[in-house]
Enzyme design. Sequence first.
Site, PDB file in Angstrom:
ATOM      1  N   VAL A 149       1.139  -1.116   0.322  1.00  0.00           N
ATOM      2  CA  VAL A 149      -0.091   0.101  -0.111  1.00  0.00           C
ATOM      3  C   VAL A 149       0.639   1.152  -0.259  1.00  0.00           C
ATOM      4  CG1 VAL A 149      -1.574  -0.710   1.381  1.00  0.00           C
ATOM      5  CG2 VAL A 149      -0.214  -0.156   2.083  1.00  0.00           C
ATOM      6  N   CYS A 150       0.411   2.341  -0.532  1.00  0.00           N
ATOM      7  CA  CYS A 150       0.645   3.435  -0.337  1.00  0.00           C
ATOM      8  C   CYS A 150       0.685   4.044   0.948  1.00  0.00           C
ATOM      9  CB  CYS A 150       0.584   4.627  -1.118  1.00  0.00           C
ATOM     10  SG  CYS A 150       1.425   5.831  -2.091  1.00  0.00           S
ATOM     11  N   GLN A 151       1.771   4.163   1.976  1.00  0.00           N
ATOM     12  CA  GLN A 151       1.133   4.727   3.245  1.00  0.00           C
ATOM     13  C   GLN A 151       2.310   5.881   3.371  1.00  0.00           C
ATOM     14  OE1 GLN A 151       0.673   2.105   6.646  1.00  0.00           O
ATOM     15  NE2 GLN A 151      -0.766   2.633   6.969  1.00  0.00           N
TER      16      GLN A 151
END
Lengths: 819, 150
Positions: free
Chosen positions: B81-83
């Site tokens: 995920v892009c976090q």
Amino acid sequence: MKFNPFLMSDLDMSLHRQMGSDRDLQSSASSVSLPSVKKAPKKRRISLGSLFRRKKDTKRKSRDLNGGVDGIASIESIHSEMCTDKNSIFSTCTSSDNGTTSSSKPSGDFMECPLCLLRHSKDRFPEIMTCHHRSCVDCLRQYLRIEISESRVNISCPECSERFNPHDIRLILNDDILMEKYEEFMLRRWLVADPDCRWCPAPDCGYAVIAFGCASCPKLTCGREGCGTEFCYHCKQIWHPNQTCDAARQERAQSLRLRTIRSSSISYSQESGAAADDIKPCPRCAAYIIKMNDGSCNHMTCAVCGCEFCWLCMKEISDLHYLSPSGCTFWGKKPWSRKKKILWQLGTLVGAPVGIALIAGIAIPAMIIGIPVYVGRKIHNRYEGKDISKHKRNLAIAGGVTLSVIVSPVVAAVTVGIGVPIMLAYVYGVVPISLCRSGGCGVSAGNGKGVRIEFDDENDMNVGGTNAAIDTTSVAEARHNPSIGEGSVGGLTGSLSASGSHMDRIGAIRDNLSETASTMALAGASITGSLSGSAMVNCFNRLEVQADVQKERYSLSGESGTVSLGTVSDNASTKAMAGSILNSYIPLDREGNSMEVQVDIESKPAKFRHNSGSSSVEDGSAAGRGNAGCSATCLPESKSSATKWSKETTAGKKCKGKLRKKSSVKINETREDMDAQLLEQQSTNSSEFDSPSLSDSIPSVADSHSSHFSEFSCSDMESMKTSCSHGSSDYHTRFTTVSVLPEVENDRLENSPQPSGIPVPVPTAPSTDVPQLSYIAEESINNGSSTDVDLGVGETLKETNNNHSQHAVELSTTIQTEI
Amino acid sequence: MAGRIAKELEEARQWCGVRQLRPLEGDIRRWTGLLLPNNPPYNAGAFRFELTFSPHHPLVPPCVTLRTDIYHPGVDTDGRVCQPLTSAQHWVHTTRAIQVLQDLLLLLDSPDPQRVLRQDLARELQETPEVFQRRAGKHTRCHAEPRPGP
């Protein structure tokens, strides 16, 4: 680089120490942290003076301390008592129960450490000068250890962004080896940012030379005794007396091919799993950066010097670089092929007039008809509800329509009359230049040509349009490939960075450049115009003539140096940048032989800079450093500007080319002072040589820089045909007006004995956990510093290896890729 | 910093958005658990995640991945995920594991156009949300783990 807070608080602390020597040290430790910050400015001056006065007394003490950095000697000594006391506190802390809950501690309050979430007694929370956050000493220690091992020297508080004072770091760390590593990294980072710093290419020699103004006499000699390697200022390789840098490089490559391939850097990188083209040097500091070429973001920020560049085209950029048809996209894997680029630009070029004509053709009738209609309708609606006779209403409408019929053509004409020339100028000024640049020459020549082009852009823009509207419009258009971008639009700073970036641009620039150039021209006012006009025109011509790319670059940088100086106001960074640009200039010797003058780093540059050459320094705008502010393109180094301060190694020797280590604090402080002077000096030089002609002004400009150094050890004096043509008398006089601050360091250098000095690299157990970062170190600072360090760069790694001698300045450049 | 991780584990267990939170293979630095999204189409199932801490926690950010296949524009096919919260630039030492998980759950519940890893799904969500919902629901029913009872 924000060293100011350190400096202030540091000096303030020293002042406190001097004043309250009889105070209880422990209480003073806590008492100084707060008040010092508030009264910073005033105390600073006092403490500087008192520092100097006291330096003789404190020298001995400083020597007794860790073999530390000379530059912080005085402050160090002042802190020595405090340090030892603090150290004793810490030692008692750590030796005592390392406990988690520490409920048995009798010392009263407990605090929860925000890092380990455990409660400790308050005395396990070291006092930090720069902020109020408190963490327990173990957490802080581990944090510092990790940061230093990863060669991050801008260590800030874990909870805020306030940088740690190096003294705090020393106290908390309680580890001499790591501290020396830290200082080493600091020094190295500083040097990397120095545009004039040249590392000796001899194997196992970690020495560097700060070659201020050596562009004209490029033969440098390593200052380490036992080394004495001669190398070229421009290509940083072994001295090639009768060849151009390119020829020498080719010859070297040939001989390299004869050797075993295994020793090449490419095989190293492949062994480690990375493809050769995943490793690229930073365009400014030449530190190697590895990035997985998987299409991830191409906007890179070098961890060593902080320059932002595009991974695809390896040029320094701003954010706007990706918005224009420059061939690089945020997420692409490959820059556009030349064909695509040219296609795009041609398309812009051709399509622009069509588009403009279309717009004009539609806008004018639309406005002429639309405005009256609109006015009429409005009046009609206004009178709709009112109870006025039809006749009157019609009269009103007619009147309104008539008025607008008269006004609207005027409005339309004005709009078109302003907008169209702007757009045309932009399209036909900027795009052809970038086209010409990319179309005419190969990629390898991009550097020189690029620089030239930019310069040309600037030239054209300055000469052509000095309409403020142009800038804003062109900027607004965002049809450029700004290399510098935002900053420049902002104003002088921007302009400076624009000019600087001209130099640095390894080709990308383009429209933005012109815009910024124009912005600069506009902002910088008339001075810019006149000076740069002449300079630029000349430069422009000169550029055309240049056949050799390198030379072009150099000349260009020289030119731009002068130009940018003129155009810049008192922006410290830009000035320094200009200075560095000038420095990098070499006299255009058609054969390509560049004359180099080795400069004694320690004193001369300082003095030189300190020379307050009034001169044509413009208004004093202390603008922030432009991002781009960089030295000439030919020098991949430089964060330019203030960092050109000469560092002093702890070794007291005064050999030329020897690097001196200096505390970062001191460096900052002197840097602050130096900036203005440096810039002034530069501008003086530039102003002197108003009419640049390759053979004349530029060499002389470069000359003035080089000749300022007393130890003018140019063994090839006779070979400096053009460069030293100008009488050196005036240079010497100027040289003698050097002032005090550098002398301080000089004295210290002369007087202090050879200390243990520069940290001997000890292979400490590296923290091999390098999460999420891929490292390539050009040279390993410590052989054991990190296994990752040895990745990838093989041969180049060996090129400048650790010098384990006392006075070695290690060259490690560990880079992390950041997106 | 294992002490801190243990504390954070306790804290995260109290949260109702996650179930079966436990260390993987006895390694306190690797957590696994089930996330329970609240919004359709994902509220029909539970999604296994893995949260890995570095040895230098909290100085180095942890890394979270989704182990269950999910039809979500912000989660790629590998579960990444892009976090920004756990990116190197934005990470602060005061961020706790529970916040990381909460951020992840929030992302699942409300896909963020700034944190898109699958352009095709993002486009579908934007242009034909009902199609997206249908497909996501079907995917959830097929691939997500059964939701544990309260």
